[in-house]
Every structure is written in structure tokens, then in C-alpha cells.
Design a protein around this motif. Structure first.
Motif, PDB file in Angstrom:
ATOM      1  N   TYR A 191      -6.329   2.167  -2.860  1.00  0.00           N
ATOM      2  CA  TYR A 191      -6.429   1.273  -2.587  1.00  0.00           C
ATOM      3  C   TYR A 191      -7.601   0.686  -3.780  1.00  0.00           C
ATOM      4  O   TYR A 191      -6.773  -1.086  -3.941  1.00  0.00           O
ATOM      5  CB  TYR A 191      -6.981   0.594  -1.321  1.00  0.00           C
ATOM      6  CG  TYR A 191      -5.455   1.090  -0.171  1.00  0.00           C
ATOM      7  CD1 TYR A 191      -4.411   1.795  -1.036  1.00  0.00           C
ATOM      8  CD2 TYR A 191      -5.490   1.290   1.205  1.00  0.00           C
ATOM      9  CE1 TYR A 191      -3.777   1.806   0.141  1.00  0.00           C
ATOM     10  CE2 TYR A 191      -4.654   1.123   2.037  1.00  0.00           C
ATOM     11  CZ  TYR A 191      -3.487   1.635   1.782  1.00  0.00           C
ATOM     12  OH  TYR A 191      -2.631   1.686   2.370  1.00  0.00           O
ATOM     13  N   THR A 192      -8.568   0.869  -3.432  1.00  0.00           N
ATOM     14  CA  THR A 192      -9.867   0.403  -4.472  1.00  0.00           C
ATOM     15  C   THR A 192      -8.800   0.343  -5.776  1.00  0.00           C
ATOM     16  O   THR A 192      -9.836  -0.918  -6.484  1.00  0.00           O
ATOM     17  CB  THR A 192     -11.187   0.933  -4.703  1.00  0.00           C
ATOM     18  OG1 THR A 192     -11.203   0.919  -3.087  1.00  0.00           O
ATOM     19  CG2 THR A 192     -11.786   0.553  -5.513  1.00  0.00           C
ATOM     20  N   TYR A 195      -1.272  -0.493   5.693  1.00  0.00           N
ATOM     21  CA  TYR A 195      -1.650   0.935   5.584  1.00  0.00           C
ATOM     22  C   TYR A 195      -0.299   1.213   6.996  1.00  0.00           C
ATOM     23  O   TYR A 195      -0.522   0.952   7.572  1.00  0.00           O
ATOM     24  CB  TYR A 195      -2.950   0.584   6.256  1.00  0.00           C
ATOM     25  CG  TYR A 195      -3.579   2.401   6.747  1.00  0.00           C
ATOM     26  CD1 TYR A 195      -3.586   3.674   5.718  1.00  0.00           C
ATOM     27  CD2 TYR A 195      -3.228   2.316   7.644  1.00  0.00           C
ATOM     28  CE1 TYR A 195      -3.410   4.227   6.128  1.00  0.00           C
ATOM     29  CE2 TYR A 195      -3.763   3.418   8.707  1.00  0.00           C
ATOM     30  CZ  TYR A 195      -3.401   5.087   7.224  1.00  0.00           C
ATOM     31  OH  TYR A 195      -4.616   5.897   8.240  1.00  0.00           O
ATOM     32  N   SER A 220       1.054   5.999  -2.013  1.00  0.00           N
ATOM     33  CA  SER A 220       0.262   6.996  -0.854  1.00  0.00           C
ATOM     34  C   SER A 220       1.138   8.122  -2.047  1.00  0.00           C
ATOM     35  O   SER A 220       0.424   9.457  -1.422  1.00  0.00           O
ATOM     36  CB  SER A 220       1.336   6.763   0.454  1.00  0.00           C
ATOM     37  OG  SER A 220       2.640   6.730  -0.077  1.00  0.00           O
ATOM     38  N   ILE A 240      -2.295  -5.005   1.994  1.00  0.00           N
ATOM     39  CA  ILE A 240      -2.225  -3.768   1.623  1.00  0.00           C
ATOM     40  C   ILE A 240      -1.307  -2.434   2.454  1.00  0.00           C
ATOM     41  O   ILE A 240      -1.222  -1.836   2.187  1.00  0.00           O
ATOM     42  CB  ILE A 240      -3.842  -3.687   2.441  1.00  0.00           C
ATOM     43  CG1 ILE A 240      -4.754  -4.036   1.995  1.00  0.00           C
ATOM     44  CG2 ILE A 240      -4.274  -2.531   2.655  1.00  0.00           C
ATOM     45  CD1 ILE A 240      -6.466  -4.480   2.124  1.00  0.00           C
ATOM     46  N   ALA A 259      -6.684  -2.835  -5.706  1.00  0.00           N
ATOM     47  CA  ALA A 259      -7.127  -3.770  -5.427  1.00  0.00           C
ATOM     48  C   ALA A 259      -7.799  -4.706  -6.585  1.00  0.00           C
ATOM     49  O   ALA A 259      -7.888  -5.634  -5.819  1.00  0.00           O
ATOM     50  CB  ALA A 259      -8.026  -4.117  -4.336  1.00  0.00           C
ATOM     51  N   GLU A 316      -8.064  -2.594   7.473  1.00  0.00           N
ATOM     52  CA  GLU A 316      -7.285  -2.163   6.307  1.00  0.00           C
ATOM     53  C   GLU A 316      -8.491  -2.859   5.018  1.00  0.00           C
ATOM     54  O   GLU A 316      -8.600  -1.459   4.563  1.00  0.00           O
ATOM     55  CB  GLU A 316      -5.754  -3.335   6.378  1.00  0.00           C
ATOM     56  CG  GLU A 316      -4.795  -2.304   6.394  1.00  0.00           C
ATOM     57  CD  GLU A 316      -3.411  -3.719   6.547  1.00  0.00           C
ATOM     58  OE1 GLU A 316      -2.566  -2.801   6.573  1.00  0.00           O
ATOM     59  OE2 GLU A 316      -4.135  -4.437   6.010  1.00  0.00           O
ATOM     60  N   GLY A 367       0.320  -1.435   0.158  1.00  0.00           N
ATOM     61  CA  GLY A 367       0.010  -0.125   0.332  1.00  0.00           C
ATOM     62  C   GLY A 367       0.454   1.120  -0.131  1.00  0.00           C
ATOM     63  O   GLY A 367       0.168   2.497  -0.547  1.00  0.00           O
ATOM     64  N   ILE A 427      -6.809   7.302   0.470  1.00  0.00           N
ATOM     65  CA  ILE A 427      -6.573   5.652   0.754  1.00  0.00           C
ATOM     66  C   ILE A 427      -7.642   4.861  -0.040  1.00  0.00           C
ATOM     67  O   ILE A 427      -7.164   3.928  -0.874  1.00  0.00           O
ATOM     68  CB  ILE A 427      -6.367   5.715   2.141  1.00  0.00           C
ATOM     69  CG1 ILE A 427      -5.836   6.406   2.848  1.00  0.00           C
ATOM     70  CG2 ILE A 427      -6.180   4.420   2.156  1.00  0.00           C
ATOM     71  CD1 ILE A 427      -5.668   6.476   4.223  1.00  0.00           C
ATOM     72  N   SER A 428      -8.606   4.809  -0.040  1.00  0.00           N
ATOM     73  CA  SER A 428     -10.249   4.694   0.140  1.00  0.00           C
ATOM     74  C   SER A 428      -9.804   4.237  -1.886  1.00  0.00           C
ATOM     75  O   SER A 428      -9.699   3.282  -2.427  1.00  0.00           O
ATOM     76  CB  SER A 428     -11.087   4.808   0.206  1.00  0.00           C
ATOM     77  OG  SER A 428     -12.187   3.646  -0.613  1.00  0.00           O
ATOM     78  N   MET A 487     -10.355   0.865   2.936  1.00  0.00           N
ATOM     79  CA  MET A 487      -9.763   0.291   1.133  1.00  0.00           C
ATOM     80  C   MET A 487     -11.895   0.512   1.078  1.00  0.00           C
ATOM     81  O   MET A 487     -11.857   1.183   0.085  1.00  0.00           O
ATOM     82  CB  MET A 487      -9.131  -0.906   0.646  1.00  0.00           C
ATOM     83  CG  MET A 487      -9.280  -1.241  -0.632  1.00  0.00           C
ATOM     84  SD  MET A 487      -8.468  -2.228  -1.028  1.00  0.00           S
ATOM     85  CE  MET A 487      -9.459  -3.667  -0.058  1.00  0.00           C
TER      86      MET A 487
END
Lengths: 334, 334, 334, 334
Positions: free
Chosen positions: B189-190, B174, B146, B172, B193, B205, B142, B185-186, B209
Motif C-alpha cells: 500500500y505504501t 482493504y 494483493s 485503498i 500510495a 485503512e 488495494g 499490506i503496509s 498502511m
């Protein structure tokens, strides 16, 4: 693909800015002490076009907290565009500007923006699920993806639009000045296009989007790849040679350019998108919507302004009749 | 899901950094004039763990062009990790540092990094399709998402890994300090993923997400949503209560924590991932791979260092036998 | 030049940081799993040196809000240095770090800092006239001028120190890594040096400072130019050949290096400045103060740490007696 | 104070930008689809004013590499202002813009600039000693000090101007939007003003400059402090109550505002400075130069543009005669 019976027909997202042009678009900035100002920005033009064609239009964007921002907002309000989700940037953050002149016979566009410009300051925290859920469709245009936090906010909108079954339109609208490198463009255009039900762009824009994983694709290869993601309609423009539309169901159309006396090379794309989407939202067939699109584009490039060139539905339909009388069918299935 | 017969088994991507700890991890920085230095960073620890377990490991990352970077690189070379795609940052760009001490009985981790740190300077232009295609799997963690340009480079890697049918793992991992807000972040990450075949993270985490579109989901709801994207295995950790593994085919496992005398709370996750992935890459069953994972994690938290706590396959298998003798089955299908 | 009877003898301004060295300074970072940590930073070393020599010392600076900052502050407190004007940076802003090893027989210093480092975050709003007025002298060192807001704060301190008749010392202390270009260095060093009563630097540092308006000056030309501004004492160092001191009144001294078995090339300057200023503040003659300075410098370069190498006044005086016994006079008027 | 017989009479330094105003300056931006464009920026207006009054004028600045920059440069060339030291910024760096309208009866100025604007990108490396040495005077205006690298370049210019005995003029010209805090303004204005032979500003600007070390000073106290530095002439403006001029030799003048029908509140200061300096450079007395200044200011505020309102020497002298016929003496020694 498009839900019925929501409060709004469409929410374009992103740049709402000011265009400053020489008066007739036939002289340079140095030649003309007098200038004209208009509302501009690709999604703003799309919003204006759709509102004039009778759609119920909202907007998600951010403008400067000054008189230029006031002008942009009041122009929208006069067209009954919903401005409740147009936010104000912090003091001293400028609204985007674009200066356009004619230099040596060519349209010369100077973008006055930077990472600090108001429209790119749209924040995730300003995105409201209820507002997105209240609209039948959303339009993301490429420039809003060019920098954070606007980029982040667009992906939040895409995720929420998908959750709430809005029709998602991705209008690629590439502007070279705002991106750092070609891979960055490809990465974020690709991530956004994967969400889209409808993708509209030039062949060059599709090639730019796909360049990390593909080269020299045909229109059919491009369309098929996006159909393997979420797309149902893919429109690929080829400049003066017209455009091609493909549907996941297998329909294909060749769309000719409506003949016109152009004064500039900008604004046609936004007019095209606004008429095509309005057609679909009104329940017209894809073929009929494409006819409206190509005629609307022709009208827009014949005027010095983009936003002020947009017309009403009766005017557009009348222009379509005249164009067909003059040139025959504009949209041909194949 | 995992291709056979490629030059490399796995390429972790991202942070390769330096950990500086108090010697026994039982004193503070102010109490201890003497310190210990180790190689660190979550994907670096995963690379080290997999290399010690006998995997052929590469790495994509960026380090400082100084003696600290030299140390990190030579540590990898001594473990036969391929360092041909570990780049050097420009002069004066620091390698990431993490200082760890024990303060009032708790592990106190101080991350010394910023947007300017070497690992976040990885560029799209440094990503080589051929290298990615030479590996059976890639691991994105993750933190590399960033900030740009590292974020952009990760999405380029994901797109190329998908094109070349590598098994894509999203760990992930975090770290709160490196992100601007929860929505950012969401969003990223989404987006990452969605590419992954295997997703590993804590319940917190996964919640982080998913928070834009979901709240208070059960483990099953989380796993099912990701199975509707590309995931085939989803592992959700619940701290001291162990972890849960789900497969798209419907297998489910509860994994207990192997009992251990922990000296710190960090490093267990990297040990878990490295053993689980090594197990799968060796052709072990999911259940067997999870057993190796939980025992490897227990070993890592019992040592002051993360990277230097990793063990060989015979050592890990012996520890697994002992753990089972002591506690019975560690992995239970349900 | 130096006022009597104020609460504090001296306030150094600027960098208070952490040095991390290999244990004996005879090995590299990669060779040594064990490291040593010290308080560092040029003005911090000067503060420590003066405090150990019995001066009443304050400090204006900014440190990280974490355990590394805590260590730096408690180290000062143990030496009775006043820490009431050492501020804490915002969360996640790192304290400056310097890693030092011996590589191929040479001291290799890696500065881990950037524009975001805590010491460069000192703000104008944190500068308190009353605190400055409570001290007989202030010391500005060059690094604090390398970036805003610390740069701005230094000029505020200089203006207030001048208004309140503090003795102003400018210790050039050039560190190449923190500046953008040679003209920027010259501009801000010149602006600061114009305020100074005492200027201390190497010949290279003076040349760097003056390069916009002068080239290849002699020591005398350099000293005379600064005497035409506010300077009363100018000290120009020539590395292993010793240093030269000039006063506006026409005194001139050649200072030899005290012989020593050096383990590193850093820290001597801070030891020199701290002993010279302590001498003046105690009322010693310029010649006597220079003797203390050169011996203190010799002691500092013979130890792995800078801050921990500083000695008490009796120790320094004893070392001076021994040095004279060995080498004869160290300071010669001419 | 002013050397004779150099190639140029004056080099203003800094902002060369574009003003965009509503046509009569009696309507808002939203009310007026038509706009007017002019060259602007305080030192640019000063350059234009002096050139129209017959001075040989140069300029040091930086403009955008686009048609707006072209217009600014060609406007200067048409007035025979030397443009050999007006540099072009990198692609996409915008020229400064100022939008002016009349809103609720007041002049509303919107500055469209940021740290990235072309004029603030002037670099130390672009400053040429020979060019500065070729001019009898230089004018630094406050905005150029607001950010690096322009700030650094200004101090290099000041150091070289002093070395080459140019008359140094500091025109404070404070614009709030471009500074971070009041102490930063005070620090850098003070550092620049120390170099100046002539300082021109409003009482508010002098107070802002001095606020770190002084409060509520009288005009005399202000003037005396700067006479203790390098100043020979200090002019302090009091808005509608006129201005006061002081010389180090003890001359004092009260200058009345020439009566005029103002359409805006901007541009008067630049007209004042340009006429006053032209007067001195032509060898007129201070009193005569002040008369020209106050009448030139009155002319400028009666016109929509600043730069285009400037007049020739015969026009200015005729206006002065008329103003005196109407109002009597404008400049009174006391």
C-alpha cells in the motif's frame, strides 16, 4: 548522507549461500572429482569484504537449519560479523548453492536455488527496527527482491532505514534465473532504487531497471533521473571499459579497471562495492574510495573464491600503490 | 493535477467480478432458494458509477473465459464502458465471486477468490502505455495489489501513469482475506500510495498502511505525510461519523453522512469515489464533488446491489438537493 | 458381496458442493438476473437419492466453513443423512460451485473449483476406520481422485473398506477440468477400480481409464478385465442408447433409457447409481435394481436441479409402472 | 517370474542425482574446504552396481539440463548403461543433491531436493511401452513415488511392466524428507507393492507401508500378505541383525551381515539389491544371490562413495569366498 557513531557501519541484506567450485577454476565439474566449498552470495561477499577491511558489519538474512548453514554462520562469526539477525529456515528448506566450473574457457555458473530457498524465506516479522537504526548504512542487493516473502521484507527494511536516516545502498546485482519476466524486474528494482542514496550497477542492469519508461539512455540521463529521486551517488559499470561515478553535486569520475590475471568473471562486483562503501564509511573522499574499489575488484577476480579473496586494508592499500605504479591514475575526474 | 482533453476520463484497474446476493438482502443463503446476480468488484463498481454519471470510462482487468465473464463484459458494454483492455484468463480460471446475505441482522460477505482468480492474473505484458496515456486519470484499488502478477502489473501502470501525467487515484479498499500478513499490506500500500495524487481510505485503512513506521496518528499527521510524497488530496473516512478531506493547499472539509435506510454495509465506498472523481473530472470544486460523493454513497447502501444502485447525474443532483433540504449542509470547511 | 446388518447402508465419498442454475434451465446466466441454488456434487446427489429412497446414508467429505457450507450441511441433515464425517475446511477455502445455464440450446456447465477447493482438501488423518466399518457399502466417485490430499484419503478409504468387507462401488464420474493429463486419469482410475466390487461408468469413461494398456475394447472385454480384478458387477453406459450390465457370474442385461422430456444433460448418472445401489441394498434382484435406476435417471434429467429431483421409493415405483406401461420392458437379459 | 532373452536385463527407475561428501567421510562440512562428488540416488546406485556386475542395464529418469546433469549422464555412459530414456528437465530445474559428512561420529545426510527437483519431474508422456517391454525387469524405488508427476509415471510404468510380463521389483527405500505424512506413504507404497514380484525393504519400511491396516506384524505375516497379492519373493532387513528372505513357494533364508569396517551407513541397500537381482538374472539360485547381496553391501559401506564402491563380478565372488572363510555360511535356510 551517512550518519556517524552508530554501533554498526553496515548491514548487507539478503543471500548468504554456499559456492561449490572446481579447485583451480580451470576444469569442469565432470573433470574434477574434487571440489572446494566457500561462503557466497553477493551481499555475503560484501559483508566479508567490509569486515576484512575493518568495518563493523552486521547482516540480515536466512540460512538452512543444517550443517551447510552452520558453516556459513561460523565463517561469518570468525570474521566478527554480527550474526544475531541471521535466521534459520524451517527444516528441509535448503540454503542457496552456486556451482562454478570452467567450461570451454568460460566461467560457468549454475545457480541452485528456487523460490523455496532459505534466503528468499526472510519474513517481514523478522525485521527489527532497532537493529536497522543501529547501523550507519544498509545494502540491498537485487536478488533479495526477486520473490516474496524476501521481497516484502526488503521493502520493510527500506522504509525503516529511511525513517532512521541510514544511508541506503542499492547494489542491483541482477541474476536472470530468479525472475519471471523483464517487467517484474523493472517494477521492483525501480521501487527499491527510489529509496537509495547510492545506486551501483552495470549499464545493462540500469537499462533493465528503467526499461518500462526509458530506452537507450546515456549515463548522464540515468544518473539525473535517479538524482531526481533520492540518489546522491550513482555508479554505472561498463565491464572491461571500467566504470563511471556521478554525484548529485556534480562530481564525475571515470574509473579504469586495474590490470589483473583473472581466473573467473564473478566476485569483482562485490569486492568493488565493499571497498567503495568501506572507503566512504572511513571518511575517505569519493575518489579515494573508488580507487580502493577498482583494485579490490581486480584482486577478487584473480582468485578461485569470492569471499576468500577479500583482503585487509593494509593489503588493499599496498595493492593500490602497486597498481598506480604500474598503470598510473585509476580514477579520473572529468 | 488532472489533464484535460483526453479520450477517456478515467481507467479504474483491477477486480471485475460477480456478486451473488439473496434477493432482498434480508435473508440468509440457506433461507432463500432464489438468488440475484450482479456485476461487482470495487473498481468495477467505480467504473459503473462514473459511467452512469456521464464520464468516459475505460477499464484494465481480467475476467474468466466463460459465460460469467461474458455477462460482466456485456454489462460494461451496455454502459458504454470501454472493454478493449479487459482480458480473458486461461480456461478454468474462475472469475471472482462474492456471496452476500443477511445473517443475524448483519451483512455477511463471503469472498470466493484465491490467488488463482482471474482478476489477480493480470500480467505486466498486457499493460499498454498508449491506453494509459489516453486517459485523464487512473484508479488503483488495494485488492489488485494483493498478489502477483496483478501486483506487478499495477506498479507498471503506476509508473506509466506518472510518466504520462495522468491523475493517479489510490482507493485503498482493504479486503483482509486476500493478504498474507499486516506488514505485506503496509509495504505494498505504501509503495502504491507514494505515486498517488489522490488517496481515499478509511482511518483504519490508513493506519494499516502506515503501521510499519507510525502509530496512532491524527488525520492531519496522516495527510501531511502523504503531502510530503505526491498527494494533493487525502480523504479519510470515519464510518458513521462521516469523512474528512484535506488538500495540499491547506483546504479542509468535514463531510457528513447523508441519512438513509441502509440495507447493507457495502458499496458505499465505491459510490463515494465514483461521484467524487466524476465531480473533479467535470470541473466541480472539491466541496461540490464531496457533496455528490456522500449522497451517492447513501444511495448505494440503500439498495441490494452495488453496481445497479448507481444513478445518473440528474438523479444524483436531485438527491443532493433533497438531502440538503432535510439535513442542511453536508460538507463543511474548517 | 454386500454385508448385512450394519448401522449404515452406504457412505458416498467426495464432493459436496453448491449448484447455481438459471431458474428454468432454459436461459443463460446473462439473460437471468435471478438464479436458483441447490446442493450438488456427484456423490452428494447419490447420497440424497439414496436417502430419499429410504436408505441409511452417511458421507465423508469436506465443506467450506461459511454459510454456503452451512446450507449444504443443513440440507443433508433435513434428509437424515449422517453428517458426522463431513469436515470443515480452513477459513477462506471455498466450497465447490457449479454454474449451469442453457446456452444455444445446450446445457452449459461451468465448474468453479480448483485444487484448493474444500472437497479436495479431505485429509488421510480425517478417515476413521470405525466409521467405514459401520457401513455396508462405500461409493468413490472419480473427481475425489483428481488431486491430493483427497486422492490419498480415497485410497486410505478403499484399503480400509476392503479390510472391513464393505461393498466398494466406483462411480467413474469423469470431469475433464480437474485433471492434468489423460495418463494421470488412467493411472488413478485404474488403481481405484482394482478395489471395486461394482464399477459404473460410460463407455468413454472406461476407455479413458484403460487407455494406457488397451484400445477399442468391446463391452465384454472391458467387463472381463475388471472381473479378473475384484469386480462382480460392471455397468457400461452408452448415452441415449442405454446401458449394459455384466456380472462376474455371467448375467448380462441391456437397459433402455426411459423416455422423458429432458431439460438438462446432467444428474441422470447420480440418480441411476443411487437407485441401482438402493435396489441392491434392499435385496432386489439386479434386474429390478436396474429398472429403478433407469427410471430414476429419467426423472432427474427432467428437472432443473439434480439433488432436488430425487424421489421417494413409492414415487419411483409408480414411475416405473408408468414407464413400463408406455414402453414395455426396460431391462432385457441376453 | 523373470522372462529370458530381452535386450536389457533391468531398468531401474527414478532418482539419478549427485552426492557431495567430505573426502574421507570422517570430517564435517565446516572442517573440510575440500569435497568429493559422486553420482548417487538409490536406483542410480542399483544401476551402477548391476552394470559393474555385467548386467545389461537401462534407466528411466530425469536430470538437470546443466553440467551436473552432464556429469551424471557421462558417468552412466562410461559404464555402458543405456541412457536413451534419461530425460532433461527444463532450464533452472536442479538435479537432486545429497551432502554427506560425519558429524559427532555419525553419518549426517542432508538431502537437497524438493518437489521441484529434476527426478520428480518425470512425466507420464515420457514413458515408452516399447522400452519397458525390452527389459527382463524393472526396479521402482520408493522416492520416485513421493510426488507427482514422477508418482504418476511410476504407476504407468508398473501397469505397462505388468502387461509386458517384466519382473517387477519394488525397493522400498524410504526417505522421510520427501513425504507429507505417514498415511500418504502407506497409501502409495501399498499401491505400488501390489504390482511387485519382488519386494525388498527394512522391517521399519514394511511397517510404514502397512500401518493403515496392520500393526506389529511378524516377518511371516508381512510376507504372507504380499504373497496374497503378486509377490513371489519378499526380503525383510533387520539392520545389524541381517535380513530374512521368503518365497511364495515356502523357501526361507536367514542372511547374516558380512563383517566389515564401515565408514558410513548408506549405500549398503543399493549394493544388496543390485547383487541380488544380478544373481537372479544370471540364473543363480536364491541362496547364491543372497550371498552375493550381503557381501556387496558390506563392500559398499566400507567406502566413502556409494556408486564408486560397486565392484565387478570376479571381485565380488572373491570377496564372498573370503567372507565365508572368515565367518562361515552367510545364508542359512530354515
Amino acid at each position: 548522507m551517512i550518519p556517524e557513531n552508530r554501533k554498526l557501519d553496515c548491514i548487507p541484506v539478503g543471500r548468504l549461500a554456499i559456492d561449490i567450485n572446481t579447485p583451480t577454476m580451470r576444469e569442469t565439474f565432470a573433470e574434477s572429482p574434487s571440489l572446494r566449498r566457500y561462503v557466497g552470495g553477493s551481499p555475503a561477499n560484501t559483508a566479508v569484504g567490509m569486515a576484512k577491511l575493518g568495518m563493523k558489519v552486521g547482516f540480515i538474512g536466512k540460512i538452512s537449519d543444517d550443517s551447510l548453514g552452520d558453516f556459513a554462520k561460523s565463517f561469518f562469526e570468525n570474521l566478527n560479523i554480527d550474526t544475531t539477525h541471521i535466521f534459520r529456515a524451517e527444516k528441509e528448506v535448503p540454503i542457496g548453492l552456486a556451482f562454478t566450473e570452467t567450461l570451454n574457457g568460460k566461467t560457468n555458473l549454475m545457480m541452485y536455488r528456487s523460490e523455496g530457498v532459505a534466503d528468499l524465506q526472510l519474513q517481514c516479522s523478522e525485521i527489527d527496527e532497532e537493529y536497522i537504526a543501529s547501523s550507519r548504512s544498509v545494502v540491498i542487493s537485487g536478488t533479495a527482491l526477486s520473490a516474496s516473502p524476501s521481497r516484502d521484507a526488503c521493502f520493510k527494511i527500506l522504509e525503516l532505514a529511511k525513517k532512521n536516516h541510514c544511508c541506503i545502498v542499492f547494489d542491483i546485482d541482477y541474476r536472470g534465473q530468479v525472475w519471471k519476466n523483464a517487467d517484474e524486474i523493472s517494477v521492483y528494482y525501480t521501487l527499491a532504487a527510489k529509496y537509495a542514496d547510492i545506486i551501483i550497477g552495470s549499464y545493462e542492469e540500469f537499462s533493465l531497471m528503467d526499461h518500462i519508461i526509458a530506452d537507450n539512455e546515456t549515463d548522464e540521463q540515468i544518473a539525473d533521473r535517479w538524482f531526481s529521486e533520492n540518489a546522491k551517488i550513482v555508479i554505472i559499470k561498463h565491464g572491461s571499459e571500467g566504470s563511471m561515478a556521478y554525484t548529485k553535486d556534480g562530481e564525475r569520475y571515470k574509473i579504469d579497471i586495474a590490470q589483473v590475471d583473472a581466473v573467473k568473471s564473478t566476485g569483482g562486483g562485490d569486492a568493488y562495492s565493499s571497498a567503495f562503501l568501506s572507503g566512504l564509511l572511513m571518511g575517505r573522499s569519493i575518489k579515494e574510495s573508488l580507487e580502493l574499489a577498482t583494485v579490490h575488484a581486480a584482486i577478487a577476480v584473480s582468485q578461485p573464491s569470492c569471499s576468500e579473496a577479500m583482503v585487509s586494508l593494509p593489503e588493499l592499500e599496498e595493492a593500490l600503490i602497486k597498481a598506480k605504479e604500474k598503470s598510473g591514475e585509476l580514477v579520473t575526474p572529468f
